[in-house]
Design a protein around this motif. Structure first.
Motif, PDB file in Angstrom:
ATOM      1  N   GLN A 119      40.454  42.124  41.644  1.00  0.00           N
ATOM      2  CA  GLN A 119      40.543  40.672  41.539  1.00  0.00           C
ATOM      3  C   GLN A 119      41.660  40.119  42.427  1.00  0.00           C
ATOM      4  OE1 GLN A 119      41.358  39.078  37.597  1.00  0.00           O
ATOM      5  NE2 GLN A 119      39.728  37.601  37.903  1.00  0.00           N
ATOM      6  N   LEU A 120      42.785  40.797  42.477  1.00  0.00           N
ATOM      7  CA  LEU A 120      43.890  40.371  43.344  1.00  0.00           C
ATOM      8  C   LEU A 120      43.467  40.446  44.814  1.00  0.00           C
ATOM      9  CD1 LEU A 120      46.916  39.535  43.380  1.00  0.00           C
ATOM     10  CD2 LEU A 120      47.448  41.964  43.659  1.00  0.00           C
ATOM     11  N   ILE A 123      36.363  43.571  21.384  1.00  0.00           N
ATOM     12  CA  ILE A 123      37.536  44.383  21.684  1.00  0.00           C
ATOM     13  C   ILE A 123      37.502  44.878  23.128  1.00  0.00           C
ATOM     14  CG2 ILE A 123      38.736  46.532  21.114  1.00  0.00           C
ATOM     15  CD1 ILE A 123      37.850  46.082  18.201  1.00  0.00           C
ATOM     16  N   SER A 124      36.373  45.410  23.577  1.00  0.00           N
ATOM     17  CA  SER A 124      36.296  45.930  24.944  1.00  0.00           C
ATOM     18  C   SER A 124      36.441  44.815  25.972  1.00  0.00           C
ATOM     19  CB  SER A 124      34.976  46.670  25.155  1.00  0.00           C
ATOM     20  OG  SER A 124      33.867  45.789  25.011  1.00  0.00           O
ATOM     21  N   ALA A 125      35.876  43.625  25.673  1.00  0.00           N
ATOM     22  CA  ALA A 125      36.049  42.493  26.584  1.00  0.00           C
ATOM     23  C   ALA A 125      37.514  42.080  26.667  1.00  0.00           C
ATOM     24  CB  ALA A 125      35.188  41.313  26.122  1.00  0.00           C
ATOM     25  N   ALA A 126      38.227  42.119  25.531  1.00  0.00           N
ATOM     26  CA  ALA A 126      39.650  41.762  25.534  1.00  0.00           C
ATOM     27  C   ALA A 126      40.457  42.740  26.378  1.00  0.00           C
ATOM     28  CB  ALA A 126      40.179  41.753  24.102  1.00  0.00           C
ATOM     29  N   ILE A 127      40.156  44.032  26.266  1.00  0.00           N
ATOM     30  CA  ILE A 127      40.891  45.034  27.046  1.00  0.00           C
ATOM     31  C   ILE A 127      40.632  44.844  28.536  1.00  0.00           C
ATOM     32  CG2 ILE A 127      41.109  47.494  27.501  1.00  0.00           C
ATOM     33  CD1 ILE A 127      42.331  46.575  24.847  1.00  0.00           C
ATOM     34  N   SER A 183      42.461  43.179  33.942  1.00  0.00           N
ATOM     35  CA  SER A 183      42.148  42.481  35.183  1.00  0.00           C
ATOM     36  C   SER A 183      43.189  41.440  35.550  1.00  0.00           C
ATOM     37  CB  SER A 183      40.768  41.816  35.070  1.00  0.00           C
ATOM     38  OG  SER A 183      39.750  42.782  34.927  1.00  0.00           O
ATOM     39  N   TYR A 184      43.797  40.794  34.564  1.00  0.00           N
ATOM     40  CA  TYR A 184      44.719  39.690  34.856  1.00  0.00           C
ATOM     41  C   TYR A 184      46.180  40.082  34.820  1.00  0.00           C
ATOM     42  CZ  TYR A 184      40.846  36.482  34.852  1.00  0.00           C
ATOM     43  OH  TYR A 184      39.675  35.842  35.180  1.00  0.00           O
ATOM     44  N   LEU A 185      46.474  41.330  34.462  1.00  0.00           N
ATOM     45  CA  LEU A 185      47.873  41.728  34.390  1.00  0.00           C
ATOM     46  C   LEU A 185      48.548  41.656  35.762  1.00  0.00           C
ATOM     47  CD1 LEU A 185      50.216  42.858  32.713  1.00  0.00           C
ATOM     48  CD2 LEU A 185      49.396  45.148  33.285  1.00  0.00           C
ATOM     49  N   VAL A 186      47.909  42.249  36.781  1.00  0.00           N
ATOM     50  CA  VAL A 186      48.493  42.247  38.121  1.00  0.00           C
ATOM     51  C   VAL A 186      48.571  40.824  38.662  1.00  0.00           C
ATOM     52  CG1 VAL A 186      48.209  43.065  40.487  1.00  0.00           C
ATOM     53  CG2 VAL A 186      47.718  44.597  38.564  1.00  0.00           C
ATOM     54  N   LEU A 187      47.531  40.031  38.428  1.00  0.00           N
ATOM     55  CA  LEU A 187      47.531  38.642  38.901  1.00  0.00           C
ATOM     56  C   LEU A 187      48.627  37.834  38.204  1.00  0.00           C
ATOM     57  CD1 LEU A 187      45.619  37.392  41.008  1.00  0.00           C
ATOM     58  CD2 LEU A 187      44.364  36.345  39.128  1.00  0.00           C
ATOM     59  N   PHE A 188      48.838  38.095  36.915  1.00  0.00           N
ATOM     60  CA  PHE A 188      49.892  37.413  36.172  1.00  0.00           C
ATOM     61  C   PHE A 188      51.271  37.784  36.715  1.00  0.00           C
ATOM     62  CE2 PHE A 188      53.049  37.651  32.774  1.00  0.00           C
ATOM     63  CZ  PHE A 188      53.047  36.357  32.294  1.00  0.00           C
ATOM     64  N   CYS A 189      51.487  39.069  36.967  1.00  0.00           N
ATOM     65  CA  CYS A 189      52.786  39.503  37.498  1.00  0.00           C
ATOM     66  C   CYS A 189      53.047  38.934  38.885  1.00  0.00           C
ATOM     67  CB  CYS A 189      52.844  41.026  37.539  1.00  0.00           C
ATOM     68  SG  CYS A 189      52.856  41.823  35.916  1.00  0.00           S
ATOM     69  N   THR A 190      52.001  38.659  39.643  1.00  0.00           N
ATOM     70  CA  THR A 190      52.164  38.174  41.010  1.00  0.00           C
ATOM     71  C   THR A 190      52.405  36.680  41.071  1.00  0.00           C
ATOM     72  OG1 THR A 190      50.708  39.956  41.787  1.00  0.00           O
ATOM     73  CG2 THR A 190      51.090  38.104  43.304  1.00  0.00           C
ATOM     74  N   HIS A 191      51.701  35.900  40.239  1.00  0.00           N
ATOM     75  CA  HIS A 191      51.729  34.449  40.390  1.00  0.00           C
ATOM     76  C   HIS A 191      52.351  33.693  39.215  1.00  0.00           C
ATOM     77  CE1 HIS A 191      49.490  34.469  44.095  1.00  0.00           C
ATOM     78  NE2 HIS A 191      48.508  35.157  43.558  1.00  0.00           N
ATOM     79  N   VAL A 240      49.767  28.252  33.717  1.00  0.00           N
ATOM     80  CA  VAL A 240      49.417  28.139  32.299  1.00  0.00           C
ATOM     81  C   VAL A 240      48.115  28.880  32.004  1.00  0.00           C
ATOM     82  CG1 VAL A 240      48.751  26.530  30.477  1.00  0.00           C
ATOM     83  CG2 VAL A 240      50.674  25.974  31.989  1.00  0.00           C
ATOM     84  N   ALA A 241      47.129  28.743  32.905  1.00  0.00           N
ATOM     85  CA  ALA A 241      45.848  29.426  32.714  1.00  0.00           C
ATOM     86  C   ALA A 241      46.039  30.944  32.687  1.00  0.00           C
ATOM     87  CB  ALA A 241      44.875  29.028  33.820  1.00  0.00           C
ATOM     88  N   LEU A 242      46.889  31.475  33.571  1.00  0.00           N
ATOM     89  CA  LEU A 242      47.136  32.910  33.580  1.00  0.00           C
ATOM     90  C   LEU A 242      47.850  33.366  32.311  1.00  0.00           C
ATOM     91  CD1 LEU A 242      48.222  33.419  37.307  1.00  0.00           C
ATOM     92  CD2 LEU A 242      46.143  34.294  36.219  1.00  0.00           C
ATOM     93  N   LYS A 243      48.762  32.557  31.801  1.00  0.00           N
ATOM     94  CA  LYS A 243      49.434  32.900  30.545  1.00  0.00           C
ATOM     95  C   LYS A 243      48.449  32.920  29.376  1.00  0.00           C
ATOM     96  CE  LYS A 243      54.084  31.285  31.768  1.00  0.00           C
ATOM     97  NZ  LYS A 243      55.198  30.374  31.442  1.00  0.00           N
ATOM     98  N   VAL A 244      47.524  31.978  29.378  1.00  0.00           N
ATOM     99  CA  VAL A 244      46.504  31.957  28.323  1.00  0.00           C
ATOM    100  C   VAL A 244      45.601  33.181  28.436  1.00  0.00           C
ATOM    101  CG1 VAL A 244      44.472  30.720  27.481  1.00  0.00           C
ATOM    102  CG2 VAL A 244      46.542  29.451  28.065  1.00  0.00           C
ATOM    103  N   LEU A 245      45.228  33.538  29.669  1.00  0.00           N
ATOM    104  CA  LEU A 245      44.321  34.662  29.873  1.00  0.00           C
ATOM    105  C   LEU A 245      44.985  35.996  29.542  1.00  0.00           C
ATOM    106  CD1 LEU A 245      42.603  33.544  33.194  1.00  0.00           C
ATOM    107  CD2 LEU A 245      41.538  33.701  30.944  1.00  0.00           C
ATOM    108  N   ILE A 246      46.294  36.093  29.685  1.00  0.00           N
ATOM    109  CA  ILE A 246      46.987  37.345  29.409  1.00  0.00           C
ATOM    110  C   ILE A 246      47.452  37.423  27.955  1.00  0.00           C
ATOM    111  CG2 ILE A 246      49.388  36.707  29.891  1.00  0.00           C
ATOM    112  CD1 ILE A 246      47.612  39.837  31.204  1.00  0.00           C
TER     113      ILE A 246
END
Length: 503
Positions: free
Chosen positions: A65-66, A292-296, A301-309, A454-460
């Protein structure tokens, strides 16, 4: 312990050296011919065959995704289509692969091995082209949708015969269980390798230095170094397919399937699916792990994007990802003990451990908090992967007890579970990535708007939290299947398992 480690590494070296000389089959055949016994070398080579898919899946889960948004710089809506299309393609390929493989004829190299070997050149090329930056810009979304869908479908066509090969290695159930344990151990190692190799190579493409030379708003031009780093990482991962498949082919001999055919034809897939979904324990188990699997998958998927932006954690991305995977691998024996000691429903609460920490990371995105969250997330991911494959055999046994004169539907139970969980992941990733488009995500930009943060914080934080709590609640209210007193269910559990991937 040190002596045992030396013995293992010595045998591994022998396997590799003999394979390179093309003499491994003659080396292991005398060992394997003894009452269904599988040599250590054969088990290792069989386990090595499962490494490539896990290496590739781990790399795509954390970094695709990144790459799509910041390197390929396609709009978030198109990235959503890429992820959704690829996951749906992989889900749809499961029943198709089972249909064609079950009807294939045995050749000189076996019935399943030709499928494994036949997929290798195509999946190698598809994976490399997935990370390639084409010279045109207008059709990049279509390019990546095509190759990600092709890669997911080919990965399924490779994984289905590879996992089914367990039944054709030996007639001994004990040896099959041992071979499966080797496979799952190697796959966990492959998951670590994928994130480590890919992450280390591309780490220089997303550091803060890429934005130091520009003060203009908007997307930053793609650096030639970034494209070169991603191409190098793709090649490093892609080469594991031919290398590991050669070791698998040279070290493993497929035996003829001597199982007795069923007394009558079984039901069609749709008829069998109708029977399985009417079984209440199975239905609630599937619904629970859809959440549960969708949450994982969303969290990964968004962890790296969250850490970057959304935080200043550019320099810690690789460390955070590796912490998750190492924690997941190391905590697996612990959760196996918890499952046996306290029961499966009780161990499901281990999935909820990540909930307060995920919210904490969204609120306080600092490096110490990120590493703590990564460690706890790995433990949560580990139990979320172990639990369904531990509960499914009980559900199948409960169904067979209630339908003693009905057909055996184990294959439909497992294939439909994989299908539904892949489909739920596709929907979750597609919708969540589309939300970035509505928030105003600008592909390739160094600075994102406050709405995107804010969207990334909600998604993570909020999204995985709600999904995990909903899934655990459904699991808690589901009826507990009656497990037979004999150890028949436990003996079949490893034979029934499909690949347990962290991606």
């Amino acid at each position: 312990m040190l002596r045992e480690v030396r013995r293992v590494w010595g045998t591994l070296c022998v396997c590799v050296c003999v394979c390179a000389g093309g003499r491994l089959s003659s080396y292991v055949s005398p060992q394997d011919s003894r009452a269904g016994h599988l040599s250590f070398c054969t088990k290792v080579c069989y386990g090595i065959g499962g490494i490539p898919n896990q290496v590739a899946s781990s790399a795509t889960a954390f970094y695709l995704q990144l790459f799509l948004l910041d390197v390929a710089q396609i709009p978030a809506a198109q990235a959503s289509l890429v992820l959704f299309g690829g996951k749906v393609s992989g889900a749809a390929a499961d029943p198709v692969a089972g249909f064609f493989i079950n009807r294939s004829r045995r050749t000189g190299s076996g019935r399943l091995m030709p499928w494994v070997l036949g997929c290798i050149p195509f999946i190698t090329a598809a994976y490399f082209l997935l990370w390639f930056l084409p010279p045109f810009t207008s059709l990049r979304g279509l390019w990546y949708t095509t190759f990600y869908s092709l890669f997911q479908a080919l990965a399924t066509f490779l994984q289905v015969p590879y996992t089914a090969l367990t039944m054709l290695l030996t007639p001994s159930p004990k040896e099959r269980d041992s071979a499966t344990a080797y496979r799952m151990t190697m796959e966990m190692a492959g998951t670590l390798m994928g994130a480590a190799i890919h992450g280390l190579i591309v780490s220089g493409a997303h550091g803060p230095q890429r934005c130091q030379d520009t003060s203009l708003p908007g997307p930053v031009a793609v650096s030639p170094d970034a494209t070169r780093l991603y191409a190098t990482a793709a090649a490093a991962v892609a080469v594991t397919y031919p290398v590991c498949s050669c070791l698998l082919c040279l070290g493993v001999k497929e035996r003829p399937d001597s199982s007795v055919p069923a007394s009558g034809p079984g039901p069609s897939f749709l008829a069998g699916l109708a029977l399985t979904v009417r079984h209440l324990p199975y239905l609630k188990l599937v619904i629970s792990f859809l959440f549960i699997s969708a949450a994982i998958q969303v969290e990964q998927s968004y962890l790296v994007l969250f850490c970057t932006h959304a935080s200043r954690l550019h320099d810690h991305v690789q460390g955070v990802v590796l912490t998750i995977l190492v924690s997941a691998v190391l905590s697996t024996p612990l959760w196996e003990w918890v499952l046996q000691r306290f029961g499966k429903k009780t161990s499901a609460f281990g999935i909820c451990v990540v909930v307060p920490f995920a919210i904490l990371l969204a609120a306080v995105p600092t490096a110490p908090v990120a590493y703590v969250v990564a460690f706890v997330s790995g433990m949560s991911i580990s139990v979320s992967l172990l639990l369904p494959w531990s509960m499914l055999p009980d559900v199948v046994d409960d169904f067979q007890q209630q339908h003693q004169h009905g057909p055996g539907l184990e294959t439909i139970f497992y294939s439909s579970y994989v299908f539904f969980t892949k489909l739920s992941g596709a929907g979750a990733l597609g919708i969540s990535t589309l939300s970035l488009e509505f928030a105003g995500y600008e592909a390739g930009a160094c600075e994102q708007t406050e709405q995107v943060v804010v969207a990334l914080k909600v998604l993570i934080g909020a999204v995985p939290t709600c999904m995990i709590l909903a899934g655990v609640c459904v699991l808690m209210v589901s009826p507990t299947p009656k497990v037979p007193r004999q150890d028949f269910s436990r003996q079949l559990s490893l034979q029934r398992r499909t690949s347990c991937t962290l991606a």
